[in-house]
Design an enzyme around this catalytic site. Structure first.
Site, PDB file in Angstrom:
ATOM      1  N   TYR A 107       0.214  13.922   0.189  1.00 50.57           N
ATOM      2  CA  TYR A 107      -0.189  14.636   1.407  1.00 50.57           C
ATOM      3  C   TYR A 107      -0.051  16.151   1.231  1.00 50.57           C
ATOM      4  O   TYR A 107       0.275  16.880   2.172  1.00 50.57           O
ATOM      5  CB  TYR A 107       0.601  14.135   2.629  1.00 50.57           C
ATOM      6  CG  TYR A 107       0.507  12.631   2.776  1.00 50.57           C
ATOM      7  CD1 TYR A 107      -0.689  12.039   3.171  1.00 50.57           C
ATOM      8  CD2 TYR A 107       1.581  11.792   2.466  1.00 50.57           C
ATOM      9  CE1 TYR A 107      -0.804  10.655   3.269  1.00 50.57           C
ATOM     10  CE2 TYR A 107       1.472  10.415   2.555  1.00 50.57           C
ATOM     11  CZ  TYR A 107       0.280   9.862   2.960  1.00 50.57           C
ATOM     12  OH  TYR A 107       0.160   8.489   3.048  1.00 50.57           O
ATOM     13  N   CYS A 162      -3.302  33.834   9.064  1.00 49.68           N
ATOM     14  CA  CYS A 162      -3.034  34.513  10.328  1.00 49.68           C
ATOM     15  C   CYS A 162      -2.695  33.552  11.448  1.00 49.68           C
ATOM     16  O   CYS A 162      -3.459  33.371  12.396  1.00 49.68           O
ATOM     17  CB  CYS A 162      -4.220  35.397  10.684  1.00 49.68           C
ATOM     18  SG  CYS A 162      -4.416  36.685   9.460  1.00 49.68           S
ATOM     19  N   GLU A 209       0.830  -1.220   0.000  1.00 50.79           N
ATOM     20  CA  GLU A 209       0.000   0.000   0.000  1.00 50.79           C
ATOM     21  C   GLU A 209       0.859   1.261   0.000  1.00 50.79           C
ATOM     22  O   GLU A 209       0.745   2.101   0.895  1.00 50.79           O
ATOM     23  CB  GLU A 209      -0.889   0.006   1.258  1.00 50.79           C
ATOM     24  CG  GLU A 209      -1.757  -1.211   1.441  1.00 50.79           C
ATOM     25  CD  GLU A 209      -2.467  -1.224   2.796  1.00 50.79           C
ATOM     26  OE1 GLU A 209      -2.059  -0.488   3.722  1.00 50.79           O
ATOM     27  OE2 GLU A 209      -3.438  -1.983   2.916  1.00 50.79           O
ATOM     28  N   PRO A 210       1.722   1.440  -0.986  1.00 53.48           N
ATOM     29  CA  PRO A 210       2.553   2.649  -0.978  1.00 53.48           C
ATOM     30  C   PRO A 210       1.739   3.890  -1.335  1.00 53.48           C
ATOM     31  O   PRO A 210       0.855   3.832  -2.187  1.00 53.48           O
ATOM     32  CB  PRO A 210       3.594   2.359  -2.072  1.00 53.48           C
ATOM     33  CG  PRO A 210       2.861   1.486  -3.043  1.00 53.48           C
ATOM     34  CD  PRO A 210       1.949   0.623  -2.200  1.00 53.48           C
TER      35      PRO A 210
HETATM   36  C1  LIG Z   1      -1.330   6.030   5.203  1.00 57.49           C
HETATM   37  C2  LIG Z   1      -1.386   4.577   4.945  1.00 57.49           C
HETATM   38  C3  LIG Z   1      -0.652   4.011   3.897  1.00 57.49           C
HETATM   39  C4  LIG Z   1       0.292   4.806   3.029  1.00 57.49           C
HETATM   40  O1  LIG Z   1       1.392   5.260   3.735  1.00 57.49           O
HETATM   41  P1  LIG Z   1       2.634   5.906   2.958  1.00 57.49           P
HETATM   42  O2  LIG Z   1       3.569   6.265   4.028  1.00 57.49           O
HETATM   43  O3  LIG Z   1       2.119   7.080   2.221  1.00 57.49           O
HETATM   44  O4  LIG Z   1       3.178   4.867   2.038  1.00 57.49           O
HETATM   45  C5  LIG Z   1      -0.794   2.662   3.656  1.00 57.49           C
HETATM   46  N1  LIG Z   1      -1.615   1.898   4.418  1.00 57.49           N
HETATM   47  C6  LIG Z   1      -2.319   2.411   5.444  1.00 57.49           C
HETATM   48  C7  LIG Z   1      -3.205   1.520   6.244  1.00 57.49           C
HETATM   49  C8  LIG Z   1      -2.229   3.765   5.745  1.00 57.49           C
HETATM   50  O5  LIG Z   1      -2.914   4.263   6.777  1.00 57.49           O
END
Ligand SMILES: *Cc1c(COP(=O)(O)O)cnc(C)c1O
Length: 424
Positions: free
Chosen positions: A372, A343, A275-276
């Site tokens: 992000y 501000c 999950e990158p």
């Molecule tokens: C945020 C998140 C990711 C991605 O994280 P990165 O640091 O952007 O790779 C993957 N899996 C889960 C469950 C997350 O909460």
């Protein structure tokens, strides 16, 4: 920064001049490079070439723009989603529901129902009660929901506390010590097809040894589950690989990560899921901004730009560094603070930093904001919601409009009773 480079003294995204984008779309604006996104996606996949059974899903929260998701879908990526809204984004980007995994510690009933109805491929369960509820919701629809149990391996991610997720004190996952009993109970539920485990220990991780520790804990847990007679076919290794925001930083390459994963998971015999988020999108974006004033300051001048913490929250949230560079650099540098118009003193992007010398009206960028960045933007200070542009070679398009404050005003209402009963 090959995809953002100088051509005849002007910073370009691929073959598109950022001066032209600024003139055409206005500032501030996020500009993404399609080439950079594709390159990062392919480098990550190439790093995992030794892993036969795998599924890669982009963490939508890093950049939910539909054009970005569409492009990554074309690269064979699925989506890691954490809300109904992200599911809709990914579907609108052309991704298939079966290629999505639904993570997140607070999925509502309504979100789980919507995901079941859409056919989301996997639910990453964060607690036992969530699994019980999902089972009954699935059963009521005559379905069995594919699920994995997220474990919390209690390892440090060596990262900023606000993006660390794998310590026992964090809200995520089920502690490994309890996960065996929870897994046993959930595996018996008729509405669940519990097929493995998930973990994600945090973001912006630079030390592969920390990920390896967590993965080894996962491997031990898989062996224990199998010893109990469970069939484990999927392990979701999460995201979290960091990127260099500063030229002096060094982060492990996807190839080194892939080699580690291959070594650690050699005998697991499962489909591995990844999950990158940041790793794919961060370097593919800049935030293009214009200098409003260079204001004299006590120690050094304040460069006030038209982008602010509502457009790019990471510096205010995490003290994050983003490289600042002029679109038409002279050879001169000066020491300055860089801040936005909001501000709050927290609306500061750089403090006493040596930067390209800029003056009122100049264009500049913040680098490495493709992840992000826009996804965290807000309208704080009643500012417009920042637009987004995607560049691909010589072409570019606006892929998210600027939402002007006037449009935001349309959703607000003055109650009659407030207006009619004004004091005489
Ligand atoms: C945020 C998140 C990711 C991605 O994280 P990165 O640091 O952007 O790779 C993957 N899996 C889960 C469950 C997350 O909460």
């Amino acid at each position: 920064m090959r995809f953002f480079h100088d051509q005849s003294g002007i910073l370009h995204a691929e073959n598109v001049s950022l001066a032209e984008v600024a003139q055409d779309v206005g500032t501030p604006v996020y500009v993404y490079s399609a080439g950079a996104l594709r390159a990062a996606a392919r480098e990550f996949r190439a790093g995992l070439h030794g892993i036969a059974r795998k599924h890669i899903a982009f963490a939508v929260k890093a950049n939910p723009n539909v054009a970005v998701l569409h492009l990554l879908g074309n690269e064979g990526f699925g989506a890691d989603i954490v809300s109904d809204g992200e599911m809709r984004q990914a579907l609108a980007g052309g991704m298939r529901a079966e290629d999505m995994m639904f993570s997140g510690v607070g999925k509502t009933d309504g979100e789980m129902i919507a995901a079941l109805d859409a056919g989301v491929g996997q639910f990453n369960l964060e607690l036992e009660a969530e699994g019980v509820l999902l089972s009954s919701l699935a059963q009521a629809r005559g379905k069995r929901a594919c699920a994995v149990l997220r474990i919390n391996p209690d390892v440090a991610a060596g990262t900023h506390p606000k993006i660390s997720a794998g310590r026992s004190a964090n809200k995520f996952g089920v502690p490994v010590g309890e996960a065996g009993a929870v897994y046993r109970r959930l595996a018996q539920l008729p509405g669940l097809d519990l097929r493995g485990i998930a973990l994600h220990i945090g973001s912006q991780i630079g030390d592969l040894a920390l990920l390896e520790d967590a993965y080894r804990a996962a491997g031990a847990f898989v062996r224990a589950l199998r010893a109990e007679g469970h069939s484990v076919t999927h392990v979701d290794l999460g995201g979290g690989l960091g990127v260099a925001y500063h030229s002096a930083e060094h982060f492990p390459a996807p190839a080194a990560y892939g080699a580690m994963v291959q070594r650690v998971t050699r005998d697991w015999d499962v489909t591995l899921m990844f999950e990158p988020g940041r790793l794919i999108a961060a370097a593919a974006g800049v935030l293009l901004t214009r200098v409003i004033w260079v204001k004299p300051g006590a120690e050094c001048p304040h460069v006030i730009v038209d982008a602010a913490m509502n457009d790019l929250a990471r510096p205010a949230l995490y003290d994050a560094y983003h490289h600042f560079a002029a679109v038409r650099p002279t050879r001169h540098q000066f020491g300055a603070n860089v801040a936005g118009p909001v501000c709050e003193s927290g609306d500061t992007f750089a403090k006493a930093r040596s930067i390209d010398a800029v003056t009122r009206g100049d264009l500049a960028v913040f680098h490495t904001v493709g992840a992000y960045g826009a996804s965290m933007a807000s309208t704080y200070n009643s500012r417009a919601l920042v637009p987004e542009v995607l560049v691909d070679g010589d072409r570019y398009s606006v892929v998210a409009d600027r939402v002007e404050q006037g449009q935001a005003l349309l959703r607000q209402h003055l109650p009659n009773w407030l207006v009619e009963h004004a004091p005489a």
